[in-house]
Design a protein around this motif. Sequence first.
Motif, PDB file in Angstrom:
ATOM      1  N   ALA A   1       5.298  13.862  -0.314  1.00 30.24           N
ATOM      2  CA  ALA A   1       5.990  12.881   0.525  1.00 30.24           C
ATOM      3  C   ALA A   1       5.353  11.518   0.291  1.00 30.24           C
ATOM      4  O   ALA A   1       4.125  11.376   0.345  1.00 30.24           O
ATOM      5  CB  ALA A   1       5.911  13.263   1.996  1.00 30.24           C
ATOM      6  N   THR A   2       6.179  10.511   0.008  1.00 30.49           N
ATOM      7  CA  THR A   2       5.667   9.175  -0.285  1.00 30.49           C
ATOM      8  C   THR A   2       6.048   8.198   0.820  1.00 30.49           C
ATOM      9  O   THR A   2       7.067   8.357   1.491  1.00 30.49           O
ATOM     10  CB  THR A   2       6.235   8.659  -1.620  1.00 30.49           C
ATOM     11  N   ALA A   3       5.223   7.192   0.997  1.00 29.38           N
ATOM     12  CA  ALA A   3       5.503   6.140   1.977  1.00 29.38           C
ATOM     13  C   ALA A   3       4.902   4.843   1.489  1.00 29.38           C
ATOM     14  O   ALA A   3       3.831   4.830   0.859  1.00 29.38           O
ATOM     15  CB  ALA A   3       4.935   6.504   3.346  1.00 29.38           C
ATOM     16  N   SER A   4       5.600   3.734   1.764  1.00 28.55           N
ATOM     17  CA  SER A   4       5.136   2.409   1.350  1.00 28.55           C
ATOM     18  C   SER A   4       4.897   1.545   2.585  1.00 28.55           C
ATOM     19  O   SER A   4       5.751   1.451   3.463  1.00 28.55           O
ATOM     20  CB  SER A   4       6.184   1.759   0.441  1.00 28.55           C
TER      21      SER A   4
ATOM     22  N   THR B   1       0.862  -1.176   0.000  1.00 28.79           N
ATOM     23  CA  THR B   1       0.000   0.000   0.000  1.00 28.79           C
ATOM     24  C   THR B   1       0.901   1.229   0.000  1.00 28.79           C
ATOM     25  O   THR B   1       1.827   1.312   0.806  1.00 28.79           O
ATOM     26  CB  THR B   1      -0.912   0.018   1.234  1.00 28.79           C
ATOM     27  N   VAL B   2       0.645   2.163  -0.894  1.00 26.72           N
ATOM     28  CA  VAL B   2       1.523   3.328  -1.059  1.00 26.72           C
ATOM     29  C   VAL B   2       0.713   4.604  -0.883  1.00 26.72           C
ATOM     30  O   VAL B   2      -0.407   4.725  -1.396  1.00 26.72           O
ATOM     31  CB  VAL B   2       2.212   3.308  -2.443  1.00 26.72           C
ATOM     32  N   TYR B   3       1.302   5.542  -0.143  1.00 26.71           N
ATOM     33  CA  TYR B   3       0.659   6.822   0.148  1.00 26.71           C
ATOM     34  C   TYR B   3       1.483   7.967  -0.433  1.00 26.71           C
ATOM     35  O   TYR B   3       2.716   7.927  -0.400  1.00 26.71           O
ATOM     36  CB  TYR B   3       0.530   7.020   1.664  1.00 26.71           C
TER      37      TYR B   3
ATOM     38  N   VAL C   1       1.442   9.421   7.605  1.00 24.11           N
ATOM     39  CA  VAL C   1       1.647   9.671   6.176  1.00 24.11           C
ATOM     40  C   VAL C   1       0.977  10.987   5.763  1.00 24.11           C
ATOM     41  O   VAL C   1       0.766  11.241   4.580  1.00 24.11           O
ATOM     42  CB  VAL C   1       1.127   8.501   5.310  1.00 24.11           C
ATOM     43  N   ARG C   2       0.672  11.831   6.738  1.00 15.35           N
ATOM     44  CA  ARG C   2       0.141  13.172   6.538  1.00 15.35           C
ATOM     45  C   ARG C   2      -1.284  13.185   5.996  1.00 15.35           C
ATOM     46  O   ARG C   2      -1.698  14.114   5.294  1.00 15.35           O
ATOM     47  CB  ARG C   2       1.053  13.997   5.630  1.00 15.35           C
ATOM     48  N   GLY C   3      -2.047  12.139   6.312  1.00 15.51           N
ATOM     49  CA  GLY C   3      -3.462  12.127   5.976  1.00 15.51           C
ATOM     50  C   GLY C   3      -4.257  12.798   7.079  1.00 15.51           C
ATOM     51  O   GLY C   3      -4.066  12.502   8.268  1.00 15.51           O
ATOM     52  N   LEU C   4      -5.166  13.710   6.709  1.00 17.49           N
ATOM     53  CA  LEU C   4      -5.957  14.430   7.715  1.00 17.49           C
ATOM     54  C   LEU C   4      -6.876  13.469   8.461  1.00 17.49           C
ATOM     55  O   LEU C   4      -7.665  12.750   7.862  1.00 17.49           O
ATOM     56  CB  LEU C   4      -6.782  15.526   7.049  1.00 17.49           C
ATOM     57  N   VAL C   5      -6.771  13.481   9.785  1.00 20.46           N
ATOM     58  CA  VAL C   5      -7.620  12.663  10.640  1.00 20.46           C
ATOM     59  C   VAL C   5      -8.832  13.467  11.101  1.00 20.46           C
ATOM     60  O   VAL C   5      -9.982  13.045  10.949  1.00 20.46           O
ATOM     61  CB  VAL C   5      -6.834  12.148  11.865  1.00 20.46           C
ATOM     62  N   ASP C   6      -8.593  14.642  11.648  1.00 17.64           N
ATOM     63  CA  ASP C   6      -9.680  15.467  12.169  1.00 17.64           C
ATOM     64  C   ASP C   6      -9.148  16.869  12.415  1.00 17.64           C
ATOM     65  O   ASP C   6      -7.932  17.094  12.468  1.00 17.64           O
ATOM     66  CB  ASP C   6     -10.206  14.869  13.482  1.00 17.64           C
TER      67      ASP C   6
ATOM     68  N   ASP D   1       8.719   1.899   4.015  1.00 17.72           N
ATOM     69  CA  ASP D   1       9.668   2.859   3.475  1.00 17.72           C
ATOM     70  C   ASP D   1       9.000   4.240   3.511  1.00 17.72           C
ATOM     71  O   ASP D   1       7.947   4.416   2.894  1.00 17.72           O
ATOM     72  CB  ASP D   1      10.031   2.493   2.034  1.00 17.72           C
ATOM     73  N   PRO D   2       9.570   5.198   4.292  1.00 25.37           N
ATOM     74  CA  PRO D   2      10.843   5.132   5.006  1.00 25.37           C
ATOM     75  C   PRO D   2      10.797   4.173   6.200  1.00 25.37           C
ATOM     76  O   PRO D   2       9.742   3.978   6.800  1.00 25.37           O
ATOM     77  CB  PRO D   2      11.079   6.572   5.455  1.00 25.37           C
ATOM     78  N   ARG D   3      11.937   3.621   6.507  1.00 25.54           N
ATOM     79  CA  ARG D   3      12.051   2.628   7.566  1.00 25.54           C
ATOM     80  C   ARG D   3      11.636   3.232   8.910  1.00 25.54           C
ATOM     81  O   ARG D   3      12.047   4.332   9.262  1.00 25.54           O
ATOM     82  CB  ARG D   3      13.495   2.116   7.652  1.00 25.54           C
ATOM     83  N   GLY D   4      10.807   2.499   9.644  1.00 28.45           N
ATOM     84  CA  GLY D   4      10.399   2.940  10.970  1.00 28.45           C
ATOM     85  C   GLY D   4       9.264   3.938  10.996  1.00 28.45           C
ATOM     86  O   GLY D   4       8.866   4.402  12.074  1.00 28.45           O
ATOM     87  N   VAL D   5       8.689   4.290   9.826  1.00 27.46           N
ATOM     88  CA  VAL D   5       7.645   5.312   9.808  1.00 27.46           C
ATOM     89  C   VAL D   5       6.396   4.856  10.561  1.00 27.46           C
ATOM     90  O   VAL D   5       5.669   5.681  11.118  1.00 27.46           O
ATOM     91  CB  VAL D   5       7.295   5.689   8.347  1.00 27.46           C
ATOM     92  N   PHE D   6       6.143   3.536  10.617  1.00 27.24           N
ATOM     93  CA  PHE D   6       4.954   3.025  11.295  1.00 27.24           C
ATOM     94  C   PHE D   6       5.311   2.372  12.625  1.00 27.24           C
ATOM     95  O   PHE D   6       4.947   1.234  12.911  1.00 27.24           O
ATOM     96  CB  PHE D   6       4.211   2.033  10.404  1.00 27.24           C
ATOM     97  N   GLY D   7       6.047   3.106  13.436  1.00 28.53           N
ATOM     98  CA  GLY D   7       6.421   2.595  14.745  1.00 28.53           C
ATOM     99  C   GLY D   7       6.891   3.717  15.639  1.00 28.53           C
ATOM    100  O   GLY D   7       7.102   4.848  15.202  1.00 28.53           O
TER     101      GLY D   7
END
Length: 426
Positions: free
Chosen positions: A175-178, A83-85, A276-281, A365-371
Amino acid sequence: MTAVLRPAAAVGAALCLTAVVSALPAHAAGPWDSYGFDANGRSVAGSSDTGNATALAPGSTYRSSLPVDGTVYYRLDLDASSTVYVSVTAVPGSGTTVSATDGIKVSVQDADSHFCSIDTASVGTDRRPRPLTALGARDTSRAGSRCKDAGAYYVLVERVHRAGSSSDTWGLELATASEPALKNDGATSAPEDWNSAPPTPVTGEATSRRGSSGFARATPLGQGVWRDDILPGQTLYYAVPVDWGQQLYATAELGSSDADNGLVARALVVSLYNPVRGLVDDASVVYDGSQRAAELQPLPPVEYTNRYDVSDRVSRMRFAGSYYLAVHLSEQMADRFGEGPYDLTLRVRVTGTSTVGPGYAGEPDPRGVFGVTARDRDTAAAQGPTSTDDDTAMRLLAAGGIGTGTALLMGLGVWTVLGRRRAGAQ
């Protein structure tokens, strides 16, 4: 023996200072100087058609621009599982004229023009320029998606423009993230039960913490009460580490004013974006000179399966990492209540025990972005004021338009003072 400062050394130091100032990114000053673009972002040109679209690599940040008319295209070459953002932040020029509906539309399409995602961001009733962020995605985790094949995909960025608004070009940061697929298939529905009761607000003495002007160097914040100053038209960015299983609560308070000059609608806006800079609220306040608080509504704990909810404010709480608070103060505050700065207080609470992640089959990718790491927590909780790239003296020199001659004089002055101190010491 008295230390003597040699002219050659002084001139050399001044030239070094000038070289440092000259080496600062070109965007340190200019029509988009209100936003802190990623200094490591590579410049790319958006194409007017898909055939010439520049490829964007996952885990990278780019600098581009958006004309008033037409659509710009970028390409993603993707496998069949990730999944890519792609987040797009558009920055109108300082002082430009915008309407409430001016903004951007970001979409992702496959090679056969099927839409994988569509997202928009607009200026709003403030009708003043500010950074706008929208998110595109190719999501392979949802059942029934038509965008799961390997191959070329296209990111489309469109300007939403209304008659009477300025026709200048806007700056863009992409900005992209995988996100890899899971090792094992799990639940495919969002959690139904979670604690939606607002907690007791965090109290106590506030710690000073200076916000940044962009996502790339957002100022880390942990749980606590944080104090900052904000100017009319300014947007400040902060990053809060939130781990799997944890809930985030945040309130932004605007201090009172001794002026009494009517009302400003959406005077203060606090927006929450995911890793990934998606608006939540977001939340906003109407200001009349009395203190006001913009409070985000309770959000669910961070869970992988939140993505299956139909609501963005739930589905975008889908992974651990740095959640961004963007706080914007309306330019209209200067007209009604003065130039400021205004007192800003942030109350941040992170509840819940960290849990184990969902078990990815590979590395993001980038490494560690989801932690969240121990270092992330320590940095966010550190006491005392912090200085970001936006607060350094060198950046102020460049942004203020100080010329080479002035830089030379400043370098000479600094070197002279250092020489005198060394002489005194010896």
